[in-house]
Design an enzyme around this catalytic site. Structure first.
Site, PDB file in Angstrom:
ATOM      1  N   SER A  81       1.270 -15.512 -52.411  1.00 27.58           N
ATOM      2  CA  SER A  81       2.090 -14.361 -52.182  1.00 27.58           C
ATOM      3  C   SER A  81       3.475 -14.715 -52.637  1.00 27.58           C
ATOM      4  O   SER A  81       3.727 -15.954 -53.049  1.00 27.58           O
ATOM      5  CB  SER A  81       2.214 -14.686 -50.661  1.00 27.58           C
ATOM      6  OG  SER A  81       3.210 -13.754 -49.905  1.00 27.58           O
TER       7      SER A  81
ATOM      8  N   TYR B  89       4.480 -19.419 -42.350  1.00 25.34           N
ATOM      9  CA  TYR B  89       3.674 -18.453 -43.537  1.00 25.34           C
ATOM     10  C   TYR B  89       3.977 -18.669 -44.869  1.00 25.34           C
ATOM     11  O   TYR B  89       2.985 -19.299 -45.615  1.00 25.34           O
ATOM     12  CB  TYR B  89       3.502 -17.163 -42.987  1.00 25.34           C
ATOM     13  CG  TYR B  89       2.851 -16.452 -44.082  1.00 25.34           C
ATOM     14  CD1 TYR B  89       1.365 -16.554 -44.278  1.00 25.34           C
ATOM     15  CD2 TYR B  89       3.487 -15.501 -44.899  1.00 25.34           C
ATOM     16  CE1 TYR B  89       0.781 -15.529 -45.152  1.00 25.34           C
ATOM     17  CE2 TYR B  89       3.050 -14.666 -45.895  1.00 25.34           C
ATOM     18  CZ  TYR B  89       1.530 -14.766 -46.081  1.00 25.34           C
ATOM     19  OH  TYR B  89       0.972 -14.149 -47.095  1.00 25.34           O
TER      20      TYR B  89
ATOM     21  N   LYS C 280       2.002 -21.156 -47.940  1.00 22.16           N
ATOM     22  CA  LYS C 280       1.436 -20.648 -49.428  1.00 22.16           C
ATOM     23  C   LYS C 280       2.235 -21.554 -50.372  1.00 22.16           C
ATOM     24  O   LYS C 280       1.622 -22.186 -51.499  1.00 22.16           O
ATOM     25  CB  LYS C 280       1.836 -19.286 -49.549  1.00 22.16           C
ATOM     26  CG  LYS C 280       0.927 -18.174 -48.798  1.00 22.16           C
ATOM     27  CD  LYS C 280      -0.441 -18.224 -49.136  1.00 22.16           C
ATOM     28  CE  LYS C 280      -1.261 -17.218 -48.168  1.00 22.16           C
ATOM     29  NZ  LYS C 280      -2.694 -17.351 -48.500  1.00 22.16           N
TER      30      LYS C 280
END
Ligand code: UD1
Length: 357
Positions: A137, A162, A166
């Site tokens: 991402s 989050y 990643k």
């Protein structure tokens, strides 16, 4: 299906897609199938809907091949790979993706996103599959100092767990690819998505998050459909031209096709690691996204201004140079097509939300 087509599919490279019943995963499965690959989905459907498999089957004309497996359960992964036979590459989508939820409950993000990736790499090694395409991402950049973001831009502190999950996965993949041990990977392609939106042109698959959507475009379509009363615009005091946050929205079918190109890159002869941005290169504010939806569909979206959302960054958009060089890929679909396809999918879902939404 005739016998020669069946034989061609059986002889095609075999790709395992973890999270293949999810939003981006399901579109990638369809694109892989269209490109002639054999696909097996690893998914326990915990955050998706079984109807997605019917949609995939209706589009491809083949029943979707699903193995129900928890990505954190190594024994179950071993059994799933054993059931599959030869696997040429894995595309790893299975992960949680809510910035908001990750701020509220970070541990489940580290367990599922980071722990799941580690379990998968270990199981792949035992299954003798060492080629991986990873669903990363643009969040790995944090709030960048300069725009557009290139792959050489520094990774700042992630704005959310989050985002941190990643970043950690990418680090693990770099280490696994550089190593020569039992759990090393030979080929890794990490794809840093900007903001995917829209649906397959058939409207048979699309984005349907469980519960209230966190992402902007499904919130817009569900508000336009009357499932939600008002779209809250999170933050109108950002230092952007209209005060709302800016993102780079790309059509999910363009993104799906990038995965086909990434698998082809991962199937090359010499080992390697690539980290590649996938976006349009165009920044769009929240208010511009609402206007684009209204322009494409003729449907008005009631909005109200709200405070900034914790974990959000103010603006980001992509440089697509490396994607063009390494994958021969760039987006080809317009924001109008993106919004119209999102609306066609939403309309197909009907006037009341299905159970659990
Ligand atoms: C973030 C990640 C993205 C990731 C995605 C997964 C960043 C920069 N991006 O997307 O890489 O794939 O999570 O979920 O970290 N908004 C509203 N009202 C709403 C919903 C959203 O105003 O009801 C705004 C948000 O505040 C944000 C923009 O719309 O400014 C986009 O939000 P969203 O669709 O959730 O995506 P990101 O948070 O950018």
């Amino acid at each position: 299906m005739n016998a020669s087509l069946r034989m061609a599919i059986d002889a095609a490279p075999h790709i395992v897609v973890t999270g293949g019943a999810g939003y981006i995963g399901s579109h990638a499965v369809v694109a892989l199938f269209a490109a002639g690959y054999r696909v097996t989905i690893f998914d326990d459907l915990r955050r998706s809907h079984p109807q997605v498999l019917d949609g995939i089957a209706a589009i491809t004309g083949e029943p979707a091949s699903l193995v129900s497996v928890d990505i954190c359960d190594e024994a179950a992964l071993d059994a799933a790979f054993a059931q599959c036979g030869q696997v040429d590459a894995v595309i790893h989508f299975a992960a949680y993706k809510s910035v908001r939820e990750s701020v509220a409950d970070p541990v489940i993000y580290y367990r599922n996103n980071v722990g799941g990736t580690v379990s998968l790499i270990a199981a792949m090694a035992r299954a003798r599959c060492r080629r991986l395409v990873f669903s990363s991402s643009c969040t790995v950049y944090g709030q960048p100092d300069a725009l557009p973001v290139t792959e050489a831009s520094p990774m700042k502190t992630a704005a959310s767990p989050y985002g941190a999950s990643k970043q950690m996965c990418e680090r693990i993949l770099r280490d696994a690819q550089a190593a020569k041990g039992n759990t090393s990977l030979s080929h890794v392609v990490s794809l840093r998505y900007f903001n995917p939106a829209g649906a397959h042109p058939s409207a048979l698959i699309g984005e349907l998050p469980a519960g209230t959507p966190d992402n902007l475009i499904p919130y817009i379509t569900q508000t336009a459909a009357g499932w939600r009363k008002t779209l809250r615009v999170f933050g109108s005091d950002y230092p952007t031209p209209d005060g709302t946050a800016i993102r780079d929205y790309l059509h999910v079918m363009d993104l799906a096709e990038a995965h086909v190109a990434a698998v082809e890159l991962a199937m090359r002869a010499s080992p390697g690691l690539e980290e590649i941005n996938l976006g349009t290169g165009i920044g769009v504010s929240v208010l511009q996204a609402v206007a684009a939806f209204e322009h494409a569909t003729g449907v008005t979206v009631p909005i109200e201004m709200a405070p900034r959302r914790p974990g959000d960054i103010e603006q980001i958009w992509s440089s697509g140079t490396r994607a063009a060089d390494k994958l021969g890929w760039r987006t080809v679909r317009s924001i109008d097509e993106m919004m119209a396809s999102a609306w066609a999918w939403q309309t197909r879902l009907g006037s009341t939300p299905p159970a659990g939404v």
